[in-house]
Design an enzyme around this catalytic site. Structure first.
Site, short mmCIF file in Angstrom:
data_model
loop_
_atom_site.label_atom_id
_atom_site.label_comp_id
_atom_site.label_asym_id
_atom_site.label_seq_id
_atom_site.Cartn_x
_atom_site.Cartn_y
_atom_site.Cartn_z
N ALA A 8 30.03 -18.92 6.37
CA ALA A 8 32.07 -18.86 5.77
C ALA A 8 32.16 -17.23 6.13
O ALA A 8 33.14 -16.78 5.01
CB ALA A 8 31.87 -19.82 4.60
N VAL A 77 22.90 -11.40 8.46
CA VAL A 77 23.12 -10.86 7.65
C VAL A 77 23.43 -9.77 8.44
O VAL A 77 23.05 -9.39 10.00
CB VAL A 77 21.65 -10.35 6.70
CG1 VAL A 77 21.50 -11.15 5.63
CG2 VAL A 77 20.40 -10.42 7.82
N ARG A 85 17.33 -3.04 15.20
CA ARG A 85 17.42 -4.20 15.67
C ARG A 85 16.38 -4.97 15.37
O ARG A 85 16.80 -5.68 15.24
CB ARG A 85 17.85 -3.70 17.06
CG ARG A 85 18.81 -4.27 17.21
CD ARG A 85 19.81 -4.06 18.69
NE ARG A 85 19.62 -5.08 19.16
CZ ARG A 85 19.30 -6.14 20.26
NH1 ARG A 85 17.96 -5.67 21.27
NH2 ARG A 85 19.56 -6.90 21.07
N ASP A 145 33.09 -13.95 27.36
CA ASP A 145 33.23 -13.11 27.96
C ASP A 145 33.59 -13.39 28.95
O ASP A 145 34.37 -13.35 30.00
CB ASP A 145 31.16 -12.72 28.35
CG ASP A 145 30.88 -12.19 26.85
OD1 ASP A 145 31.03 -10.91 26.40
OD2 ASP A 145 30.02 -12.60 26.41
N THR A 146 33.02 -14.89 29.51
CA THR A 146 33.81 -15.18 30.65
C THR A 146 35.34 -15.29 30.42
O THR A 146 35.45 -15.25 31.60
CB THR A 146 32.67 -16.73 30.50
OG1 THR A 146 30.96 -16.78 31.55
CG2 THR A 146 33.57 -17.78 31.69
N ARG A 148 36.86 -13.71 29.17
CA ARG A 148 37.56 -12.51 29.00
C ARG A 148 37.70 -11.63 30.81
O ARG A 148 38.54 -11.27 31.38
CB ARG A 148 36.53 -11.11 28.04
CG ARG A 148 37.30 -11.37 26.69
CD ARG A 148 36.24 -10.09 26.31
NE ARG A 148 36.19 -10.21 24.48
CZ ARG A 148 35.00 -10.28 24.06
NH1 ARG A 148 34.28 -9.81 24.15
NH2 ARG A 148 35.31 -9.99 22.44
N HIS A 172 24.51 -12.58 26.26
CA HIS A 172 25.68 -11.87 25.56
C HIS A 172 25.47 -10.28 24.97
O HIS A 172 25.00 -9.96 23.69
CB HIS A 172 26.10 -12.89 24.78
CG HIS A 172 27.22 -12.18 23.37
ND1 HIS A 172 28.13 -11.97 24.99
CD2 HIS A 172 27.14 -12.20 22.47
CE1 HIS A 172 29.38 -11.72 23.04
NE2 HIS A 172 28.79 -12.07 22.07
P1 ADP Z 1 30.17 -12.41 10.55
O1 ADP Z 1 31.61 -11.43 10.95
O2 ADP Z 1 28.83 -12.65 11.80
O3 ADP Z 1 30.70 -13.81 9.92
P2 ADP Z 1 29.67 -12.71 7.73
O4 ADP Z 1 28.76 -11.44 7.14
O5 ADP Z 1 30.90 -11.98 7.52
O6 ADP Z 1 29.63 -11.78 9.45
O7 ADP Z 1 29.10 -13.76 8.25
C1 ADP Z 1 27.76 -13.96 6.92
C2 ADP Z 1 27.94 -15.06 6.96
O8 ADP Z 1 26.61 -15.39 6.20
C3 ADP Z 1 28.59 -15.32 5.01
O9 ADP Z 1 29.41 -15.45 4.18
C4 ADP Z 1 26.96 -14.94 4.20
O10 ADP Z 1 26.74 -15.38 2.69
C5 ADP Z 1 26.54 -16.04 5.08
N1 ADP Z 1 24.87 -15.89 4.55
C6 ADP Z 1 24.02 -15.36 5.01
N2 ADP Z 1 23.18 -15.61 4.73
C7 ADP Z 1 22.74 -16.82 3.93
C8 ADP Z 1 21.92 -18.15 3.84
N3 ADP Z 1 20.45 -17.66 3.86
N4 ADP Z 1 22.46 -19.14 3.57
C9 ADP Z 1 23.92 -19.65 3.30
N5 ADP Z 1 24.47 -18.37 4.65
C10 ADP Z 1 23.98 -17.11 4.12
#
Ligand code: ADP
Length: 310
Positions: A8, A77, A85, A145-146, A148, A172
């Site tokens: 989320a 993460v 990377r 990208d498509t 854009r 991508h």
């Molecule tokens: P993005 O900009 O790609 O959306 P964010 O860091 O804002 O990246 O969102 C990634 C979300 O994924 C975070 O809210 C994080 O809590 C969630 N997340 C990371 N690891 C897990 C996991 N193992 N299970 C559920 N949610 C996770």
């Protein structure tokens, strides 16, 4: 139709917001290991709904994904200082390992829509971890990208991007391929269209459009740290094709048996998308340079995947 969104954060919530505003789903369930974040995003988006649609928006646990016909995976993460990377990728693969079994336990028939970057590699990992047919594990790929590319061609030629049919193929990312040789406006090649409309389409202008497509994300990241609205809307478009069994052609990423001599690699091609996921792959006409560039993109993705231990 119910949709689950796991993750989320910015991308997951932007997708949920777009889906709620358009009313594409009857119910959206956010799941995040940060339960407070999932709840806050669900409530915030739920408060937008009375202005727009009748979608029910809630936060829940994996069990609440029961009955979902599609689940967006946007969990991931961030990069730690000094982390390569590949190390980041391995940690994101671990996130998917934790998530995918639980998603499929609750929603075994769902189409998985992958948004976590690098999206092609994450789509390949999700396909392997899930054991699902590749046609049911769809990465957002070059959908944005498509969009854009069409926008910039349309803007230059003075025609709505909806009347432009042009695709970005491959990864991508930096090695993506803008497919000029099959780009069309109306039913005309863009070359013929530009001649009839007396709008020059020189190599310099094409290079500028190429640069605009390829570097759009970098420009946005420089200004606001990350991108989310564009991809959120792209995910809504992809989900809509599934929810309404549209058989729409979208450039999305799935593990593809053979591309330019490279086998089993996830990358974007135009594909027909419906309720069951990808129904068919399309291989547009390419010139020699585009064939070569698509091959290079496929080989680059394969090399990254081979170097990854997860
Ligand atoms: P993005 O900009 O790609 O959306 P964010 O860091 O804002 O990246 O969102 C990634 C979300 O994924 C975070 O809210 C994080 O809590 C969630 N997340 C990371 N690891 C897990 C996991 N193992 N299970 C559920 N949610 C996770």
């Amino acid at each position: 139709m119910k949709i689950g969104i796991v993750g989320a954060g910015m991308v997951g919530s932007a997708a949920g917001y777009a889906i709620a505003l358009k009313g594409t789903a009857s119910k959206i369930v956010f799941v995040d290991y940060n339960a407070a974040l999932a709840k806050a995003q669900a409530e915030d988006i739920a408060h937008a709904v009375p202005f727009a649609s009748s979608t029910v928006v809630m936060a829940g646990d994996y069990a609440d994904l029961k009955g979902a016909k599609a689940v967006i995976l946007a969990a991931g993460v961030g990069q730690k200082p000094g982390e390569s990377r590949l190390q980041l990728l391995a940690r994101n693969a671990e996130v998917f390992r934790q998530i995918i079994g639980k998603v499929l336990d609750a929603a075994p028939d769902a189409v998985l829509l992958i948004a976590t970057n690098p999206v092609d590699i994450m789509t390949q990992i999700a396909t392997e971890l899930s054991g699902l047919p590749p046609t049911r594990v769809i990465g957002s790929g070059t959908i944005l990208d498509t969009a854009r590319f069409r926008h910039l061609i349309g803007e230059h030629l003075g025609v709505s991007p909806r009347s432009v049919h042009a695709y970005v193929l491959g990864e991508h990312g930096d090695s993506e391929v803008l497919c000029w040789s099959s780009a069309r406006a109306g039913a005309l090649s863009v070359k013929e269209f530009s001649a009839q409309m007396r709008v020059p389409l020189t190599e310099g202008i094409k290079a500028k459009i190429d640069d605009g497509v390829r570097n759009a994300a970098y420009t946005i990241i420089n200004g606001k740290g990350a991108t989310w609205y564009g991809i959120g809307a792209g995910l809504e478009r992809l989900f809509r094709a599934v929810a309404r069994d549209e058989q729409t052609v979208l450039s999305v990423s799935i593990v593809t048996p053979k591309v330019e001599g490279v086998s089993n690699v996830a990358l974007s091609l135009p594909r027909i998308v419906g309720a069951q996921g990808v129904v068919a792959d399309l291989f547009p006409e390419l010139d020699d340079a585009e064939h070569e560039a698509l091959g290079a993109s496929a080989r680059l993705l394969k090399t990254t995947l081979d170097a990854l231990e997860y």
